[in-house]
Scaffold this active site. Structure first.
Site, PDB file in Angstrom:
ATOM      1  CG  ASN A   1     111.642  13.242 -56.605  1.00  0.00           C
ATOM      2  OD1 ASN A   1     112.683  12.707 -58.207  1.00  0.00           O
ATOM      3  ND2 ASN A   1     110.899  12.697 -56.506  1.00  0.00           N
TER       4      ASN A   1
ATOM      5  CG  HIS B   1     111.839  11.915 -49.481  1.00  0.00           C
ATOM      6  ND1 HIS B   1     111.750  13.406 -48.810  1.00  0.00           N
ATOM      7  CD2 HIS B   1     110.918  12.012 -50.498  1.00  0.00           C
ATOM      8  CE1 HIS B   1     111.249  13.647 -50.290  1.00  0.00           C
ATOM      9  NE2 HIS B   1     110.891  13.104 -51.264  1.00  0.00           N
TER      10      HIS B   1
ATOM     11  CG  ASP C   1     104.624   6.732 -50.837  1.00  0.00           C
ATOM     12  OD1 ASP C   1     105.933   7.643 -51.723  1.00  0.00           O
ATOM     13  OD2 ASP C   1     103.704   7.193 -51.863  1.00  0.00           O
TER      14      ASP C   1
ATOM     15  CG  HIS D   1     112.347  15.736 -43.732  1.00  0.00           C
ATOM     16  ND1 HIS D   1     111.809  15.492 -42.339  1.00  0.00           N
ATOM     17  CD2 HIS D   1     113.594  14.251 -43.725  1.00  0.00           C
ATOM     18  CE1 HIS D   1     113.222  15.249 -41.439  1.00  0.00           C
ATOM     19  NE2 HIS D   1     113.356  14.443 -42.119  1.00  0.00           N
TER      20      HIS D   1
ATOM     21  CB  CYS E   1     109.342  16.043 -38.621  1.00  0.00           C
ATOM     22  SG  CYS E   1     111.171  16.868 -39.317  1.00  0.00           S
TER      23      CYS E   1
ATOM     24  N   GLY F   1     109.747  17.490 -58.932  1.00  0.00           N
ATOM     25  CA  GLY F   1     108.631  17.165 -58.980  1.00  0.00           C
ATOM     26  C   GLY F   1     108.945  16.667 -56.792  1.00  0.00           C
TER      27      GLY F   1
ATOM     28  CG  HIS G   1     113.465  19.399 -41.009  1.00  0.00           C
ATOM     29  ND1 HIS G   1     112.448  18.992 -41.305  1.00  0.00           N
ATOM     30  CD2 HIS G   1     113.885  20.180 -41.755  1.00  0.00           C
ATOM     31  CE1 HIS G   1     112.410  19.962 -42.231  1.00  0.00           C
ATOM     32  NE2 HIS G   1     112.902  20.073 -42.424  1.00  0.00           N
TER      33      HIS G   1
ATOM     34  CG  HIS H   1     111.191   8.492 -53.540  1.00  0.00           C
ATOM     35  ND1 HIS H   1     110.143   8.034 -53.008  1.00  0.00           N
ATOM     36  CD2 HIS H   1     111.518   9.241 -53.729  1.00  0.00           C
ATOM     37  CE1 HIS H   1     108.937   9.106 -53.577  1.00  0.00           C
ATOM     38  NE2 HIS H   1     110.456  10.695 -53.490  1.00  0.00           N
TER      39      HIS H   1
ATOM     40  CB  CYS I   1     108.662  19.055 -40.945  1.00  0.00           C
ATOM     41  SG  CYS I   1     109.396  17.340 -42.376  1.00  0.00           S
TER      42      CYS I   1
HETATM   43  P1  5GP Z   1     108.719  13.547 -53.140  1.00  0.00           P
HETATM   44  O1  5GP Z   1     107.937  13.709 -54.260  1.00  0.00           O
HETATM   45  O2  5GP Z   1     109.060  14.783 -52.378  1.00  0.00           O
HETATM   46  O3  5GP Z   1     110.184  12.967 -53.900  1.00  0.00           O
HETATM   47  O4  5GP Z   1     107.950  12.274 -52.069  1.00  0.00           O
HETATM   48  C1  5GP Z   1     107.504  12.522 -51.248  1.00  0.00           C
HETATM   49  C2  5GP Z   1     106.533  11.065 -51.256  1.00  0.00           C
HETATM   50  O5  5GP Z   1     105.523  11.506 -50.267  1.00  0.00           O
HETATM   51  C3  5GP Z   1     106.076  11.008 -52.104  1.00  0.00           C
HETATM   52  O6  5GP Z   1     105.872   9.861 -53.064  1.00  0.00           O
HETATM   53  C4  5GP Z   1     104.113  11.075 -51.309  1.00  0.00           C
HETATM   54  O7  5GP Z   1     102.830  10.100 -52.236  1.00  0.00           O
HETATM   55  C5  5GP Z   1     104.902  11.001 -50.453  1.00  0.00           C
HETATM   56  N1  5GP Z   1     103.659  11.220 -49.111  1.00  0.00           N
HETATM   57  C6  5GP Z   1     104.027  12.307 -48.752  1.00  0.00           C
HETATM   58  N2  5GP Z   1     102.532  12.232 -47.804  1.00  0.00           N
HETATM   59  C7  5GP Z   1     102.914  11.343 -47.157  1.00  0.00           C
HETATM   60  C8  5GP Z   1     102.324  11.102 -46.007  1.00  0.00           C
HETATM   61  O8  5GP Z   1     101.455  11.795 -45.276  1.00  0.00           O
HETATM   62  N3  5GP Z   1     102.548   9.979 -45.707  1.00  0.00           N
HETATM   63  C9  5GP Z   1     103.723   9.056 -46.095  1.00  0.00           C
HETATM   64  N4  5GP Z   1     103.528   7.145 -45.877  1.00  0.00           N
HETATM   65  N5  5GP Z   1     103.932   8.630 -47.560  1.00  0.00           N
HETATM   66  C10 5GP Z   1     103.922   9.955 -47.733  1.00  0.00           C
HETATM   67 ZN    ZN Z   2     111.261  17.387 -41.267  1.00  0.00          ZN
END
Ligand code: 5GP
Ligand code: ZN
Length: 112
Positions: free
Chosen positions: A87, A100, A30, A98, A7, A93, A46, A102, A4
């Site tokens: 999300n 999170h 982000d 994992h 992780c 989307g 996780h 925003h 992950c």
């Molecule tokens: P989701 O779309 O799952 O709600 O949000 C995932 C977020 O993680 C996205 O806004 C994406 O830009 C961010 N993200 C994906 N990979 C990485 C990473 O390796 N490092 C960081 N800092 N953010 C990431």
């Molecule tokens: Zn994880």
């Protein structure tokens, strides 16, 4: 290596712009910010998504919101306003499985 990506960030196997850390929670910038302030607040545990929360995670979720409030003040968006988003699943989307939170702010945010 972890399977992950978050992780990996938590385990310091992958760099990120960490802005907050405690025993249970990590927050970082982000990688593709959608606003001048775009932070991700994640439990170190996780958990796949909000849909996978258990009763025992109740306290942890409360703490995620309190960290969000603290960071909104630190990054000075508490007065101008900010948005907190989870999300959950495909239609919302969610791209990282994992949980999170925003935190977006620093500009007038469009809706949907
Ligand atoms: P989701 O779309 O799952 O709600 O949000 C995932 C977020 O993680 C996205 O806004 C994406 O830009 C961010 N993200 C994906 N990979 C990485 C990473 O390796 N490092 C960081 N800092 N953010 C990431
Ligand atoms: Zn994880």
């Amino acid at each position: 290596m972890s399977e992950c990506i978050f992780c990996e960030i938590i385990n310091k196997e992958m760099p990120s712009g960490v802005v907050y850390q405690d025993e249970k929670i990590l927050a970082f910038r982000d990688i593709e910010p959608k606003a001048p302030i775009h932070l991700l607040i994640v439990p170190k545990k996780h958990i796949l998504s909000v849909d996978h929360l258990r009763k025992g995670d109740r306290g942890l979720i409360g703490e995620l919101f309190l960290v969000a409030q603290k960071l909104a003040r630190k990054y000075k968006v508490d007065k101008t306003g900010y948005r907190l988003i989870f999300n959950i699943g495909k239609d919302a989307g969610q791209t990282v499985d994992h949980l999170h939170l925003h935190l977006l702010g620093g500009k007038k945010l469009a809706w949907a």
